[in-house]
Each structure stands twice: as C-alpha cells, then as structure tokens.
Design an enzyme around this catalytic site. Structure first.
Site, mmCIF file in Angstrom:
data_model
loop_
_atom_site.group_PDB
_atom_site.id
_atom_site.type_symbol
_atom_site.label_atom_id
_atom_site.label_comp_id
_atom_site.label_asym_id
_atom_site.label_seq_id
_atom_site.Cartn_x
_atom_site.Cartn_y
_atom_site.Cartn_z
ATOM 1 N N TYR A 34 0.891 -1.156 -0.144
ATOM 2 C CA TYR A 34 -0.096 0.185 -0.023
ATOM 3 C C TYR A 34 0.911 1.283 0.142
ATOM 4 O O TYR A 34 2.247 1.075 0.140
ATOM 5 C CB TYR A 34 -0.890 -0.019 1.056
ATOM 6 N N ARG A 53 8.047 4.109 -4.771
ATOM 7 C CA ARG A 53 8.083 2.988 -3.610
ATOM 8 C C ARG A 53 6.870 1.965 -3.784
ATOM 9 O O ARG A 53 7.446 0.886 -3.416
ATOM 10 C CB ARG A 53 7.839 3.787 -2.583
ATOM 11 N N ARG A 102 -7.352 -21.587 -0.651
ATOM 12 C CA ARG A 102 -6.398 -20.980 0.350
ATOM 13 C C ARG A 102 -5.122 -21.813 0.391
ATOM 14 O O ARG A 102 -5.063 -23.003 0.840
ATOM 15 C CB ARG A 102 -7.144 -20.797 1.999
ATOM 16 N N HIS A 104 -0.651 -21.208 0.643
ATOM 17 C CA HIS A 104 0.237 -20.187 0.634
ATOM 18 C C HIS A 104 1.054 -19.714 -0.472
ATOM 19 O O HIS A 104 1.345 -18.735 -0.721
ATOM 20 C CB HIS A 104 1.376 -20.577 1.707
ATOM 21 N N LYS A 149 6.517 -1.801 1.819
ATOM 22 C CA LYS A 149 5.290 -0.961 2.541
ATOM 23 C C LYS A 149 4.057 -2.270 2.331
ATOM 24 O O LYS A 149 3.211 -2.016 1.621
ATOM 25 C CB LYS A 149 4.892 0.353 1.863
ATOM 26 N N GLU A 181 12.741 2.498 13.420
ATOM 27 C CA GLU A 181 11.830 3.584 13.176
ATOM 28 C C GLU A 181 10.716 3.614 14.231
ATOM 29 O O GLU A 181 10.742 2.718 15.252
ATOM 30 C CB GLU A 181 11.497 3.292 11.717
ATOM 31 N N LEU A 205 11.402 1.390 6.729
ATOM 32 C CA LEU A 205 10.758 1.957 5.582
ATOM 33 C C LEU A 205 11.536 3.155 5.028
ATOM 34 O O LEU A 205 11.525 4.017 5.889
ATOM 35 C CB LEU A 205 9.154 2.030 5.619
HETATM 36 N N1 PDD Z 1 2.996 4.906 7.347
HETATM 37 N N2 PDD Z 1 7.732 3.546 8.662
HETATM 38 C C1 PDD Z 1 6.743 3.154 8.770
HETATM 39 C C2 PDD Z 1 6.407 1.448 9.219
HETATM 40 C C3 PDD Z 1 5.336 3.655 8.416
HETATM 41 O O1 PDD Z 1 4.217 2.989 8.417
HETATM 42 C C4 PDD Z 1 5.459 4.799 7.901
HETATM 43 C C5 PDD Z 1 4.118 5.671 7.230
HETATM 44 C C6 PDD Z 1 6.676 5.559 7.665
HETATM 45 C C7 PDD Z 1 6.719 6.878 7.219
HETATM 46 O O2 PDD Z 1 6.564 6.799 5.855
HETATM 47 P P1 PDD Z 1 6.161 8.246 4.986
HETATM 48 O O3 PDD Z 1 6.881 9.500 5.429
HETATM 49 O O4 PDD Z 1 6.221 7.803 3.481
HETATM 50 O O5 PDD Z 1 4.445 8.354 5.227
HETATM 51 C C8 PDD Z 1 7.822 5.022 8.339
HETATM 52 C C9 PDD Z 1 1.656 5.365 6.852
HETATM 53 C C10 PDD Z 1 1.489 6.723 7.047
HETATM 54 C C11 PDD Z 1 0.554 4.434 7.273
HETATM 55 O O6 PDD Z 1 0.777 3.429 7.343
HETATM 56 O O7 PDD Z 1 -0.676 4.990 7.370
#
Ligand code: PDD
Length: 288
Positions: A34, A53, A102, A104, A149, A181, A205
C-alpha cells in the site's frame, strides 16, 4: 451528505458498495502492499516518489504493477475531485487478488485487487504540533523486510497499541540496541546540532517524508547524517522527531516518561517545521 467515493478494480463506487471477495489474498494472508499519499489543496505530495516506492514494494513481493504510471495518476486525481476537501490523504492498496483455494503459494493466474480511497487530512497547525507527543521504546520484533510497505501490519499494530496503552502517541522501535523507526513513522534525533536518522535498509521503510526532511534540512544548512542511533544516543538526544505522511514532523517531548531535551519542541524542529509548512503552502498553489 454525499457518500465517499472509492475506486475498486476499475469502478468508482460509494464506499458502502465497494466489496472484495473473502478469498482475496489481502484478506487471508495480508498479501499486498500500500501507499499513503497526502494531497494539499488537491495537489499530491511527492507523487513520483510514492509511485516509485509502490513499484519497489510490488517488485519485492513479485507482483506485477496492474496499472501504468499514467493510470495511477488518473485514478488518484479523479478521486480527489470526487471527494471534496482542502487537504486529503490518499490510501491505495494492491493485493495478489482472489485465488479459489487458500494456499500459501501464489496462484498460477493472478488478477490483483486495486483499492483506492481518500480520507480527510487534518494537518495540525504549527502551534498544535509544537505541543509535542510522548513516545515509548519497544523491542522491534518485526521481520527483516520492513522496506516493503506491506499491508501485513500485525506487528506494527501490536507495537503501536503498546504505546497507546502507555498513553503515548508512538512506539520507537529498537533492534539490537539501535533505533530502526516508529511503528508507523520514521525517527530523527538532534544530537549536538546535527540531525540524524537511521540509514535505509531492510529494517525500516524509506519514508517519503523522511527523504523530504533530509533534503530540506540540507538545503537549510543543517548538518544531516544517515547513521545508526544507539538507544543511549536516543535517550540523551536534544530533540526527537517522528515523520510520516500523516504526522508530518512531530516533536517528541517525553520518552519513556523522561523529558526529551528541555521537554519542549526544540529550536531545530522550529526551523524545519517552518520550511515544511512553507513547502505545503506552495504545493497548495500548485508549485512543488
Ligand atoms: N505509514 N515507517 C513506517 C513503518 C510507516 O508505516 C510509515 C508511514 C513511515 C513513514 O513513511 P512516509 O513518510 O512515506 O509516510 C515509516 C503510513 C502513513 C501509514 O501506514 O498510515
């Protein structure tokens, strides 16, 4: 009140009518990726970087991008028009679609599910942001592919909930003694006037906001480093910030119950937030 319009597999529908199969692999396995893209005054922030990304995430999970760059732009812009609002946040996800069993392993034929929705974005004013938030540190027990992501966010939701239970806004994650993070954000510290954020790699990320902040800080003459941050360094930091598409640049004023610096948003944050707000205002007028 008119209903929210979302995009699902080629159709624009009121959100109540948008449906996916219970056999969708996104539902059964969290098998999807996403993006969250903020839009200020109808203008998408760093769209090319978000779509790049997305492509990187799709490549990492071996899923072919179902749409061209131009098709993505058309859908996102159409949805922003169909859902009025000053500032908005676009959520898009692509899953490996429906398989009859279903299993994997990937199905032989894949028809990805594409879902996009727009939510109102209540960007906080500088004064609101300056109040700061509390954070806690927790052990980062996630997998080693956090650069993807992925919609499979169970670890992140459990970690974030630990912060919520402690009355904090975010969990700052520590792996082997070093900051990776936040549960849903990137982390910066200010240490002796130098801005530091962990280097990109498998454990975090590559935040689009992170990259933008690094770029803007560099242009403003602030010393920036992408370097490992030990837990001790975090505990002794003059400033701690969280960045994400929703939080923008949020100062942390208390970590595990102890004040960060003097317990107020710091001077470098004040400089950066002004630059960031200016950037958003320009974007609202169509200049990126
Ligand atoms: N998440 N690290 C993680 C684990 C995140 O889920 C996010 C953002 C970021 C920051 O990424 P960006 O600056 O590109 O938004 C770092 C989004 C906003 C979410 O899951 O809603």
């Amino acid at each position: 009140m008119s209903s929210r319009i979302v995009y699902i597999n080629g159709k624009y529908l009121p959100i109540e009518q948008a449906q996916v199969s219970v056999l969708d692999r996104g539902f059964l396995f969290g098998d999807g990726v996403y993006e969250v893209i903020p839009a200020y005054g109808g203008h998408l922030l760093r769209l090319a970087e978000h779509l790049q990304r997305l492509q990187n995430s799709l490549d990492a999970i071996r899923l072919i991008n179902p749409l061209t760059h131009q098709q993505w732009i058309e859908i996102l812009e159409a949805l922003l028009k169909k859902n009025q609002g000053r500032d908005q946040s676009v959520y898009l996800q692509v899953t490996r679609g429906v398989a009859q069993q279903r299993d994997h392993s990937f199905p032989d034929e894949v028809l990805p599910t594409v879902f996009v929705m727009v939510n109102p974005l209540h960007a906080q004013s500088k004064d609101e942001l300056a109040k700061g938030v509390m954070a806690i540190t927790v052990d980062d027990n996630r997998w080693r592919a956090c650069y993807i992501k992925a919609t499979a966010l169970l670890a992140n939701t459990l970690l974030r909930q630990q912060a919520t239970d402690a009355g904090a806004a975010e969990a700052i994650l520590i792996r082997d003694g070093y900051v990776t993070e936040g549960a849903a954000s990137n982390v910066f510290i200010v240490d002796k006037n130098s801005l530091i954020t962990p280097p990109i790699g498998p454990n975090l990320l590559t935040g689009v906001t992170r990259d933008l902040v690094l770029e803007q800080a560099d242009q403003a003459g602030i010393t920036c480093q992408q370097a490992d941050i030990s837990e001790d360094q975090l505990n002794g930091a003059d400033e701690i910030w969280l960045t994400s598409s929703g939080k923008e640049i949020q100062p942390v004023i208390s970590l595990n119950g102890s004040p960060v610096g003097n317990g107020q948003a710091g001077p470098i944050w004040h400089t950066m937030i002004d630059i960031f707000q200016q950037y958003k205002d320009q974007l609202r007028q169509g200049h990126e």
